[in-house]
Design a protein around this motif. Sequence first.
Motif, PDB file in Angstrom:
ATOM      1  N   ASN A 112      57.314 -93.425  45.072  1.00 46.26           N
ATOM      2  CA  ASN A 112      56.950 -92.656  43.882  1.00 46.26           C
ATOM      3  C   ASN A 112      55.663 -91.865  44.123  1.00 46.26           C
ATOM      4  O   ASN A 112      55.532 -90.724  43.684  1.00 46.26           O
ATOM      5  N   ARG A 116      55.225 -87.796  43.883  1.00 42.46           N
ATOM      6  CA  ARG A 116      54.248 -87.139  43.012  1.00 42.46           C
ATOM      7  C   ARG A 116      53.326 -86.219  43.819  1.00 42.46           C
ATOM      8  O   ARG A 116      52.942 -85.150  43.362  1.00 42.46           O
ATOM      9  N   ASP A 119      55.018 -83.135  44.422  1.00 41.13           N
ATOM     10  CA  ASP A 119      54.998 -82.335  43.183  1.00 41.13           C
ATOM     11  C   ASP A 119      53.676 -81.588  43.040  1.00 41.13           C
ATOM     12  O   ASP A 119      53.631 -80.486  42.502  1.00 41.13           O
ATOM     13  N   LYS A 180      52.432 -85.021  34.463  1.00 51.89           N
ATOM     14  CA  LYS A 180      53.369 -85.545  35.463  1.00 51.89           C
ATOM     15  C   LYS A 180      52.633 -86.266  36.596  1.00 51.89           C
ATOM     16  O   LYS A 180      53.164 -87.193  37.200  1.00 51.89           O
ATOM     17  N   LEU A 181      51.410 -85.846  36.879  1.00 50.64           N
ATOM     18  CA  LEU A 181      50.653 -86.410  38.001  1.00 50.64           C
ATOM     19  C   LEU A 181      49.672 -87.495  37.561  1.00 50.64           C
ATOM     20  O   LEU A 181      48.875 -87.964  38.358  1.00 50.64           O
TER      21      LEU A 181
END
Length: 200
Positions: A112, A116, A119, A180-181
């Motif tokens: 995960n 990230r 991303d 999101k981060l």
Amino acid sequence: LPPDEYFQLINEIWAAMGAIFRKYHGTCGKHVGDGMLYYFFPQPDSDYLYNAVCCAAEIRREMARISKAWQLSKNGLNELYLNIGITEGQEWLGTFQSSTGVEFVVLGDTINQAARISDFARYGSIWATKSLVSKLPQDLRESVRYGVTRRGGDGREVFVPSSYAMVSSLIEAGDDRSVKLRDIATVPISEIVDIAAPAG
């Protein structure tokens, strides 16, 4: 893109990258949409963390080649990028089995975190965690050019070599990615800019 062109492009990328991953002993995890997940495990004759970093650098070069060829074939201007996030950790390895096959699976936070970080990456950049870079053997780490770009007092951007920053300090105010981060906000990362041949 129309579906047929999209899948043509994705399959071209996967085919080109597969050989590079094999060269550096990468093990395919899965392809998710237009993303890829690969694992690098300890090897008897090479450093697996350095393999991951070198693989990422070669993938970036190959992606630039694919992008240029795609632009020429489609008379387009859009650049194609594959953003890369790399980290290290210990996870649970196993398989999911069904009547039709077996899928290799790794479970844990490391995956995960890498997702990230990718991303966070932009324009085909490679970002790695401090934990990964610091575990590279010193002679190999010295061949890796990494650091963080900071904005100086005069507003100019300055690259600070061999440095790290928390993800949260690298996100501009108002960036819609901040939510999101959030789970990697305090993770120290650095951009892998280039790799030279190791000394000696």
